[in-house]
Design a protein around this motif. Sequence first.
Motif, short mmCIF file in Angstrom:
data_model
loop_
_atom_site.label_atom_id
_atom_site.label_comp_id
_atom_site.label_asym_id
_atom_site.label_seq_id
_atom_site.Cartn_x
_atom_site.Cartn_y
_atom_site.Cartn_z
N ALA A 197 0.96 -1.34 -0.01
CA ALA A 197 -0.19 -0.17 0.07
C ALA A 197 0.89 1.19 -0.04
O ALA A 197 0.32 2.32 -0.33
CB ALA A 197 -0.76 0.15 1.21
N LEU A 198 2.06 1.11 0.31
CA LEU A 198 3.06 2.37 0.41
C LEU A 198 3.16 2.70 -0.98
O LEU A 198 3.72 2.11 -2.12
CB LEU A 198 4.33 2.16 1.07
N SER A 199 3.06 4.31 -1.19
CA SER A 199 3.63 4.93 -2.23
C SER A 199 4.90 4.99 -2.29
O SER A 199 5.67 4.74 -1.30
CB SER A 199 2.82 6.30 -2.30
N VAL A 200 5.43 5.41 -3.54
CA VAL A 200 6.80 5.68 -3.65
C VAL A 200 7.37 6.87 -2.77
O VAL A 200 6.72 7.96 -2.84
CB VAL A 200 7.37 5.80 -5.10
N GLY A 201 8.34 6.51 -1.91
CA GLY A 201 8.81 7.56 -0.94
C GLY A 201 7.95 7.36 0.50
O GLY A 201 8.28 8.08 1.34
N GLY A 202 6.98 6.78 0.46
CA GLY A 202 6.24 6.28 1.66
C GLY A 202 7.06 5.54 2.51
O GLY A 202 7.98 4.57 2.05
N ARG A 203 7.02 5.54 3.92
CA ARG A 203 7.47 4.82 4.95
C ARG A 203 7.07 4.06 5.66
O ARG A 203 5.61 4.43 6.03
CB ARG A 203 8.36 5.80 5.66
N ILE A 204 7.28 2.82 6.32
CA ILE A 204 6.66 2.11 7.11
C ILE A 204 7.75 1.72 8.43
O ILE A 204 8.96 1.75 8.21
CB ILE A 204 6.40 0.53 6.47
N VAL A 205 7.07 1.80 9.48
CA VAL A 205 7.56 1.78 10.85
C VAL A 205 7.27 0.66 11.77
O VAL A 205 5.87 0.93 11.91
CB VAL A 205 7.77 3.06 11.68
N VAL A 206 7.80 -0.31 12.23
CA VAL A 206 7.14 -1.25 12.98
C VAL A 206 7.90 -1.29 14.19
O VAL A 206 9.32 -1.75 14.12
CB VAL A 206 7.34 -2.69 12.26
N GLU A 207 7.33 -1.50 15.36
CA GLU A 207 7.76 -1.62 16.68
C GLU A 207 7.31 -3.07 17.15
O GLU A 207 6.23 -3.23 17.33
CB GLU A 207 7.30 -0.53 17.81
N SER A 208 8.44 -3.99 17.32
CA SER A 208 7.94 -5.31 17.90
C SER A 208 8.33 -5.49 19.13
O SER A 208 9.16 -4.71 19.72
CB SER A 208 8.53 -6.31 16.81
N TYR A 209 7.89 -6.45 20.00
CA TYR A 209 8.41 -6.56 21.38
C TYR A 209 8.77 -8.10 21.61
O TYR A 209 8.87 -8.35 23.14
CB TYR A 209 7.22 -5.83 22.25
N GLN A 210 8.92 -8.79 20.54
CA GLN A 210 9.24 -10.23 20.83
C GLN A 210 9.74 -10.78 19.69
O GLN A 210 9.60 -10.03 18.54
CB GLN A 210 8.31 -11.19 21.59
N SER A 211 10.50 -11.74 19.67
CA SER A 211 11.55 -12.20 18.64
C SER A 211 10.73 -12.64 17.50
O SER A 211 11.11 -12.64 16.40
CB SER A 211 12.53 -13.04 18.71
N LEU A 212 9.51 -13.42 17.86
CA LEU A 212 8.74 -13.92 16.67
C LEU A 212 8.08 -12.88 15.87
O LEU A 212 8.18 -12.80 14.65
CB LEU A 212 7.63 -14.83 17.34
N GLU A 213 7.86 -11.72 16.35
CA GLU A 213 7.19 -10.68 15.68
C GLU A 213 8.20 -10.10 14.84
O GLU A 213 8.05 -9.75 13.57
CB GLU A 213 6.57 -9.66 16.47
N ASP A 214 9.34 -9.57 15.43
CA ASP A 214 10.41 -9.07 14.77
C ASP A 214 10.84 -9.97 13.60
O ASP A 214 11.30 -9.28 12.36
CB ASP A 214 11.76 -8.75 15.65
N ARG A 215 11.10 -11.29 13.62
CA ARG A 215 11.48 -12.03 12.76
C ARG A 215 10.59 -11.89 11.51
O ARG A 215 11.14 -11.92 10.38
CB ARG A 215 11.60 -13.58 13.15
N ILE A 216 9.33 -11.88 11.54
CA ILE A 216 8.36 -11.81 10.28
C ILE A 216 8.68 -10.36 9.78
O ILE A 216 8.83 -10.29 8.50
CB ILE A 216 7.04 -11.81 10.93
N VAL A 217 8.82 -9.42 10.45
CA VAL A 217 9.00 -8.07 9.94
C VAL A 217 10.34 -8.07 9.15
O VAL A 217 10.27 -7.59 8.12
CB VAL A 217 8.94 -7.03 10.91
N LYS A 218 11.33 -8.66 9.85
CA LYS A 218 12.76 -8.30 9.36
C LYS A 218 12.79 -9.08 7.64
O LYS A 218 13.24 -8.84 6.81
CB LYS A 218 13.65 -9.30 9.98
N GLN A 219 12.15 -10.51 7.86
CA GLN A 219 11.93 -11.48 6.64
C GLN A 219 11.30 -10.70 5.57
O GLN A 219 11.58 -10.57 4.16
CB GLN A 219 11.52 -12.41 6.77
N ALA A 220 10.05 -9.83 5.82
CA ALA A 220 9.36 -9.11 4.85
C ALA A 220 10.15 -7.81 4.33
O ALA A 220 10.21 -7.73 3.12
CB ALA A 220 8.03 -8.88 5.54
N PHE A 221 10.87 -7.18 5.27
CA PHE A 221 11.45 -6.17 4.47
C PHE A 221 12.72 -6.65 3.80
O PHE A 221 12.65 -6.01 2.66
CB PHE A 221 12.12 -5.44 5.84
N ALA A 222 13.52 -7.65 4.13
CA ALA A 222 14.53 -8.19 3.23
C ALA A 222 14.12 -8.51 2.08
O ALA A 222 14.89 -8.49 1.20
CB ALA A 222 15.11 -9.12 4.35
#
Length: 318
Positions: free
Chosen positions: A234-259
């Motif tokens: 859904a992000l337009s070009v130049g748009g930004r996403i910020v995710v705050e996770s609080y445990q490793s399982l969430e953070d791993r999903i975010v990391k992999q999707a970004f990568a």
Amino acid sequence: MIVAEHVPVLLERVLDLFAPAITGRPAVLIDATVGLGGHSDALLSAHPRLRLIALDRDPDALERSRERLARHGDRVELVHAVYDRLPDVLADLGLSTVDGVLFDLGVSSMQLDRTDRGFAYARDAPLDMRMDPTTGPTAADVLNTYPPGELVRILRDYGEERFAQRIVKAVVAEREREPFDRSDRLVRLLYDAVPAASRRTGGHPAKRTFQALRIEVNGELAVLRDAIPAALKALSVGGRIVVESYQSLEDRIVKQAFAELAKSRTPPGLPVELPGHGPELKLLTRGAEKAGETEIEHNPRAASVRLRAAERIQEAAA
């Protein structure tokens, strides 16, 4: 009544990360987990032309955010929805892209503080743990009805609990005697089931089991696996996403999707980037950022935060 003591985690960093995408022009940002509205309030105050769409599955949180954000008038749209419904929400509002998306994941301060919601193991309460208390099974339902093998899987996968087998054996014996309905009884069982040596070094013996039950009750990881790709698309070009996770399982999903979207799709060995095959995202953080000691001292919830951010630099692949 507004909860004045609520302190948004890494607020200044969140504001700095979004600023290049939304400053000085009409922009649209989605707060996918508005909670008590702390981040949203600050973003709206800093950017007078910003339109904000605030989602939350918890009706109580939405009502409190409605009060907190009322001063921003019609620049705010509040929607009762789980964040994996983001594409439907955008379609309903007639939006194809947005300039920013914020996720502040996990259980909120308000949910932890409300004894009747059953999220906190430090106080006796009904074993509920639903982020939306109007729908779905409770933590008690999970404990009382799931087969033992499924309970073991949940504790291992979602709580990373080493003693899952021992705990589930005790749970099954206890639920045959009497179904679970209160948190205090479960906490006492966990104290007995987790070895004393682990209790001394591994934190509160209920922490991992309560986390696992909460994740299962709310489908948190499955929801996140759908929501992050949808938000990125859904992000337009130049748009930004910020995710705050609080445990490793969430953070791993975010990391992999970004990568996945931050790498080139041009076949290895070619001397030039093929048109339309370059990275779609630019990572804005080096790994996951953590809160500093000063913030953690003033806001203990920040101790476990892991923040990742990215910017869309090329249109999403069809």
